[in-house]
Enzyme design. Sequence first.
Site, PDB file in Angstrom:
ATOM      1  N   PRO A 535       0.788  -1.230   0.000  1.00 25.34           N
ATOM      2  CA  PRO A 535       0.000   0.000   0.000  1.00 25.34           C
ATOM      3  C   PRO A 535       0.819   1.279   0.000  1.00 25.34           C
ATOM      4  O   PRO A 535       0.422   2.273  -0.615  1.00 25.34           O
ATOM      5  CB  PRO A 535      -0.834  -0.124   1.282  1.00 25.34           C
ATOM      6  CG  PRO A 535      -0.841  -1.589   1.607  1.00 25.34           C
ATOM      7  CD  PRO A 535       0.476  -2.105   1.129  1.00 25.34           C
ATOM      8  N   GLY A 586       4.938  -9.610   4.007  1.00 23.28           N
ATOM      9  CA  GLY A 586       5.417  -8.264   4.280  1.00 23.28           C
ATOM     10  C   GLY A 586       5.744  -7.548   2.994  1.00 23.28           C
ATOM     11  O   GLY A 586       6.049  -8.172   1.963  1.00 23.28           O
ATOM     12  N   GLU A 587       5.673  -6.210   3.035  1.00 23.74           N
ATOM     13  CA  GLU A 587       5.933  -5.422   1.823  1.00 23.74           C
ATOM     14  C   GLU A 587       7.337  -5.680   1.308  1.00 23.74           C
ATOM     15  O   GLU A 587       8.296  -5.753   2.070  1.00 23.74           O
ATOM     16  CB  GLU A 587       5.749  -3.933   2.120  1.00 23.74           C
ATOM     17  CG  GLU A 587       4.301  -3.517   2.234  1.00 23.74           C
ATOM     18  CD  GLU A 587       4.135  -2.023   2.045  1.00 23.74           C
ATOM     19  OE1 GLU A 587       5.006  -1.400   1.419  1.00 23.74           O
ATOM     20  OE2 GLU A 587       3.128  -1.483   2.527  1.00 23.74           O
ATOM     21  N   GLY A 588       7.458  -5.808   0.013  1.00 24.54           N
ATOM     22  CA  GLY A 588       8.736  -6.037  -0.646  1.00 24.54           C
ATOM     23  C   GLY A 588       9.034  -7.497  -0.902  1.00 24.54           C
ATOM     24  O   GLY A 588       9.741  -7.824  -1.861  1.00 24.54           O
TER      25      GLY A 588
END
Length: 702
Positions: A535, A586-588
Amino acid sequence: MSVDGWNTLLVLGGIRSGKSEFAESVVADAPTVRYVATAPAGDPEDTEWATRLAAHRARRPGSWTTEETAADPGRLAEVIAAAGPNETLLVDDLGGWVTVLLDPAHQPADDTATIAELAAAVRASAARLVLVSPEVGLSLVPTTPLGRAFTDALGATNRAVADACDAVALVVAGQTAWLKPAATPTHPGMPAVPGQADVPAQAGPGQGAAQPSPTQAGAPAQAGPGQAGAPEEALPEVLTPAALAAPASTPAGEPGRPQAGPGRAGAPTQADWAAPTMALPMVATGLVIQPGMELPMPDDYTGPQAVDRLATLDIPGSGLGVLEQVVGFAAATQGTATPTPWGTVRVLLLHGDHEGGASAGATPGESARRARQARAGKGALARLAAENGASLQVVETPTSAPIEEGPALTGEQVESALRYGWRLAEQAADAGVQLLVLAACGAGTETAAAAVLAATAGAEPPAVLGRVLNERGEYDDAAWMVRCAAVRDALHRTRRSTREAKDILAELGGGDVAVATGVLLGATARRIPVLLDGPVGVAAGMVSRDLAGQARHWCLLPDHGGRPGVRLAADVLGLTPLLDLRLDLGEGATALAALPLLRSALTLAAGLPVHPSLGGGDDEDFTEPEPAGPGPTSTDPEPEFAEPEPAGPGPTSTEPEFTEPAPVQGPTSTEPGPEFAEPEPAGPGPTTVGPDEPVAPGRRAD
């Protein structure tokens, strides 16, 4: 003086040193530039001099205006004194000005007074002013009176103007050294000075030698949000996860275990993100990040060319499917129809929490633990980065205040965060990074991103805010409702806001979204593609549209991750997710998990030949594989059918293939044998005789 440390700059350099190109790069991104030409036209018969002047004119953009002062040396001071604070002047050069000053046509003249007038005009200049001048003090003393007069006058001019300027740079063989630095820049053409954090900004135009800074005197440097005069801090350390994956028992100080130190993101001594920067071309001209910036666009032609080329490749199937988008994207961002896989990749993990209802349901301290884990080379993100050979940079961003109660950041904090993100992209570009992966791990980041999406895309908060999953793997719907209420209240509080980019970042986005926006803008300026994952990245993409619409064209979205906000932002930004893995690491992490697949597509697109029917290599390019065993040494063509070799040892002679069989051993009499002879076999028979069939003397075994 401008906010970045200097208002007037003197650029010195020898002949063909690159001083003019450097000076032009300093003002290249100013909206308008007034180029002040001081050199006389020269002898019409001197074609070499005319060529030099033409080369200078050809380098000037069409938006620049040119003003000549060769007719009157005193007019240069008048032009500088009359320039307003919103103007940018480039004077090239003072050597030509001194030549006109010493011209007998202007004699008698008070050279000393004229030089003093020029220095006074430079000292009092309200405009952004860059002056170029030759440095002749390092050469031999001329043997002629006219040559000595020129070097003396030019040396006096350089000395007086250098004293009046805020900053002085010396260009030698294309390399820049700062002799009188103010807040020196780091973007191309304005290299940074080692140890610049210890050099204070000048107090104002005309100030003499700089006083020791608090850092130089031994006092700790202080930097706060929006402090334009604070020394620039080092960026977070770039980590290599594979090298940092050491056992927990590794003693402190041994290789493989990161140590805390000044400027490290793990133990920041001050707000690094709030330090001023001159990495931006706009800042180098006294401007700031503002809406409507003109940044580079990917190549409009190479992308479609690369996709069209895929249809010509020697592929047994129908092609790369949706991965054709990867090839087109890489071709456009690399400017070639045959793009290569990204080699050097860097992951930027932004860590910054959001207070208030935005972080409802989040475990206290969990985001900080994730950031420490990544620095130690552990966790999903660091492990995937190690597998992809990517470096990792954990970036501390400012903590955001509760958005339901007031702005998340102040205006000064937003400006500092944007510049800090730009500096991160600049640092990556200078290190040769070919691809950035944008990630975040703060508490409440998804809520802040949902608020940004609701403000920029007109969406309802529940439609863009994903459900809250606690540490036990259970959905916390009560926390989700608190987050939705926080976004609702924040939107109501800012209902009369202008909804401009910086207002959205200040009111709703917070520190991580602001830094991410700066990263996208800086990466666009340096032509570095960015993989968005989560996001925060797409929220930054939404905000960057108003600052520089070109930024979204440098972004690629590997996967939406099943998040509704990411789906909506991708649709608005025109980004088509390539995959639907629904990983939640998780992001990434999703972007890194998909990276080998993206690289494989680029490898095939660049390495496969064109199909033979379309002009590629034909079947003659393929050779018959060599037999496993030794074959004949002759080059004669083989017969269409050859008798198979016997399994056992055979004859060494060259007798005909079929011979009359010898008589079977019988009595020793001399009577003739039987009238009936055994017919020849229709096909090849056994090559040996059975144990029950004795062989007559003189008969060979067939």
